[in-house]
Design a protein around this motif. Structure first.
Motif, PDB file in Angstrom:
ATOM      1  N   ARG A 129       0.664  -1.213   0.137  1.00 50.95           N
ATOM      2  CA  ARG A 129       0.113   0.091   0.090  1.00 50.95           C
ATOM      3  C   ARG A 129       0.920   1.352   0.012  1.00 50.95           C
ATOM      4  O   ARG A 129       2.031   1.124   0.457  1.00 50.95           O
ATOM      5  CB  ARG A 129      -0.994  -0.054   1.329  1.00 50.95           C
ATOM      6  CG  ARG A 129      -1.935  -1.099   1.015  1.00 50.95           C
ATOM      7  CD  ARG A 129      -3.138  -0.748   0.039  1.00 50.95           C
ATOM      8  NE  ARG A 129      -3.635  -2.025  -0.293  1.00 50.95           N
ATOM      9  CZ  ARG A 129      -3.592  -2.492  -1.414  1.00 50.95           C
ATOM     10  NH1 ARG A 129      -3.155  -2.015  -2.478  1.00 50.95           N
ATOM     11  NH2 ARG A 129      -4.529  -3.609  -1.678  1.00 50.95           N
ATOM     12  N   GLY A 130       0.444   2.294  -0.597  1.00 53.66           N
ATOM     13  CA  GLY A 130       1.236   3.571  -0.506  1.00 53.66           C
ATOM     14  C   GLY A 130       1.939   3.647  -1.830  1.00 53.66           C
ATOM     15  O   GLY A 130       1.566   2.978  -2.654  1.00 53.66           O
ATOM     16  N   THR A 131       3.152   4.166  -1.575  1.00 52.34           N
ATOM     17  CA  THR A 131       4.138   4.227  -2.697  1.00 52.34           C
ATOM     18  C   THR A 131       5.148   3.088  -2.704  1.00 52.34           C
ATOM     19  O   THR A 131       5.723   2.815  -1.739  1.00 52.34           O
ATOM     20  CB  THR A 131       4.813   5.453  -2.672  1.00 52.34           C
ATOM     21  OG1 THR A 131       3.960   6.543  -2.584  1.00 52.34           O
ATOM     22  CG2 THR A 131       5.575   5.599  -4.036  1.00 52.34           C
ATOM     23  N   PRO A 132       5.206   2.096  -3.691  1.00 51.42           N
ATOM     24  CA  PRO A 132       6.083   1.154  -3.610  1.00 51.42           C
ATOM     25  C   PRO A 132       7.318   1.426  -3.712  1.00 51.42           C
ATOM     26  O   PRO A 132       8.103   2.297  -4.200  1.00 51.42           O
ATOM     27  CB  PRO A 132       6.015   0.201  -4.659  1.00 51.42           C
ATOM     28  CG  PRO A 132       5.291   1.127  -5.825  1.00 51.42           C
ATOM     29  CD  PRO A 132       4.501   2.176  -4.865  1.00 51.42           C
ATOM     30  N   ASP A 133       8.379   0.983  -2.618  1.00 48.49           N
ATOM     31  CA  ASP A 133       9.705   1.130  -2.715  1.00 48.49           C
ATOM     32  C   ASP A 133      10.539   0.000  -3.744  1.00 48.49           C
ATOM     33  O   ASP A 133      10.422  -1.172  -3.150  1.00 48.49           O
ATOM     34  CB  ASP A 133      10.229   0.895  -1.131  1.00 48.49           C
ATOM     35  CG  ASP A 133      11.611   1.008  -1.019  1.00 48.49           C
ATOM     36  OD1 ASP A 133      12.350   1.329  -2.023  1.00 48.49           O
ATOM     37  OD2 ASP A 133      12.293   0.949   0.120  1.00 48.49           O
ATOM     38  N   PRO A 134      11.087   0.452  -4.774  1.00 42.31           N
ATOM     39  CA  PRO A 134      11.917  -0.468  -5.289  1.00 42.31           C
ATOM     40  C   PRO A 134      12.991  -1.276  -4.775  1.00 42.31           C
ATOM     41  O   PRO A 134      13.293  -2.520  -5.398  1.00 42.31           O
ATOM     42  CB  PRO A 134      12.345   0.497  -6.600  1.00 42.31           C
ATOM     43  CG  PRO A 134      12.519   1.706  -6.162  1.00 42.31           C
ATOM     44  CD  PRO A 134      11.411   1.858  -5.004  1.00 42.31           C
ATOM     45  N   ALA A 135      13.200  -0.853  -3.708  1.00 45.14           N
ATOM     46  CA  ALA A 135      14.376  -1.619  -3.021  1.00 45.14           C
ATOM     47  C   ALA A 135      13.864  -2.625  -2.041  1.00 45.14           C
ATOM     48  O   ALA A 135      14.634  -3.599  -1.713  1.00 45.14           O
ATOM     49  CB  ALA A 135      15.318  -0.695  -2.113  1.00 45.14           C
ATOM     50  N   THR A 136      12.452  -2.490  -1.852  1.00 43.42           N
ATOM     51  CA  THR A 136      11.984  -3.442  -0.774  1.00 43.42           C
ATOM     52  C   THR A 136      10.643  -4.326  -1.401  1.00 43.42           C
ATOM     53  O   THR A 136       9.769  -3.734  -1.341  1.00 43.42           O
ATOM     54  CB  THR A 136      11.869  -2.551   0.592  1.00 43.42           C
ATOM     55  OG1 THR A 136      12.783  -2.072   0.915  1.00 43.42           O
ATOM     56  CG2 THR A 136      11.299  -3.754   1.640  1.00 43.42           C
ATOM     57  N   PRO A 137      10.928  -5.288  -1.772  1.00 43.07           N
ATOM     58  CA  PRO A 137       9.751  -5.964  -2.279  1.00 43.07           C
ATOM     59  C   PRO A 137       8.854  -6.452  -1.149  1.00 43.07           C
ATOM     60  O   PRO A 137       9.355  -6.658  -0.027  1.00 43.07           O
ATOM     61  CB  PRO A 137      10.191  -7.309  -2.956  1.00 43.07           C
ATOM     62  CG  PRO A 137      11.661  -7.686  -2.576  1.00 43.07           C
ATOM     63  CD  PRO A 137      12.162  -6.151  -1.900  1.00 43.07           C
TER      64      PRO A 137
END
Length: 189
Positions: free
Chosen positions: A79-87
Motif C-alpha cells: 500500500r502507498g508508494t512502492p519502494d523499489p528496494a524492498t519487495p
C-alpha cells in the motif's frame, strides 16, 4: 468445467483430483501421468474425471491456479508508494513456496512465460494491474498492465527453467525492481 460447480460434491471431487495430480506429479512428469493412475489415486471413476476436466492438462492448470492467485496477490501486497528496494514480503514467500511442485510448473509455464499456466497468469495479472492503474488514475493502464504481466510471467518462467540464476530472495528483489520501474517510467508523449 460443468454445471454444478457450486455443489459441495463437485468441489470435493475436484479437490481430490487436484490433490491426486499433485501427488502423481511429485513422482513423475505430467506427460507420464495416466488418467487411469490418477483416478485410482483419487478414488473416483474415469467418467467422473471427464465430467470435470477435458484432459490432464486442464486439471493441471486448475491444480496450479493457486500459483497464479498467489503471484497476483504477492505483486499487489503493498500500500502507498512502492519502494523499489524492498519487495513485499508476500513476493519472497511466493518465490520460496514454488519448490514443491516446480517440475509441474515448468511443464505448464514455458520459457518466456508461454504455456497454459503462463496464459492464465498473464490474463489475471494484466487484469489486476489494469484495474489498479485505472482506479489510481495512472496513465496508460492498457500498455503498462500488459508490460507488467508479460515481464513477470517471462521472468518467473525463465527463472523456473534455470535461464536466470538467482535465489528466491534475489529474483523477488530483481523482478520487483523491474515492475516498479515499469510503473514509474514516464512515456514520452
Amino acid at each position: 468445467m460443468t454445471a454444478g460447480q457450486g455443489d459441495p460434491r463437485t468441489a470435493r471431487t475436484r479437490a481430490k483430483l487436484r490433490q491426486a495430480l499433485l501427488e502423481e506429479c511429485a513422482l513423475r512428469p505430467l506427460a507420464e501421468v495416466s488418467v487411469a493412475a490418477l483416478v485410482r489415486r483419487a478414488g473416483v471413476g474415469r467418467a467422473t474425471f471427464y465430467l470435470h476436466y477435458t484432459d490432464l492438462e486442464a486439471l493441471a492448470v486448475d491444480a496450479c491456479a493457486d500459483i497464479v492467485r498467489d503471484a497476483v496477490d504477492a505483486l499487489h501486497a503493498w500500500r502507498g508508494t512502492p519502494d523499489p528496494a524492498t519487495p513485499p514480503p508476500a513476493l519472497l514467500t511466493f518465490f520460496d513456496g514454488l519448490a514443491p511442485h516446480v517440475g509441474l510448473y515448468r511443464e505448464l509455464l514455458r520459457p518466456g512465460g508461454g504455456g497454459p499456466l503462463g496464459l492464465v497468469l498473464h490474463q489475471d495479472l494484466r487484469a489486476r494491474s489494469h484495474t489498479e492503474r485505472t482506479l489510481a488514475g495512472a496513465p496508460e493502464p492498457d500498455l503498462v498492465a500488459s508490460a507488467v504481466a508479460a515481464t513477470f510471467a517471462g521472468v518467473l518462467a525463465d527463472w523456473l527453467h534455470g535461464l536466470i540464476q538467482a535465489t528466491p530472495a534475489d529474483i523477488a528483489q530483481q523482478v520487483w525492481y523491474l515492475l516498479v520501474t515499469l510503473h514509474r517510467t514516464p512515456l514520452p508523449y
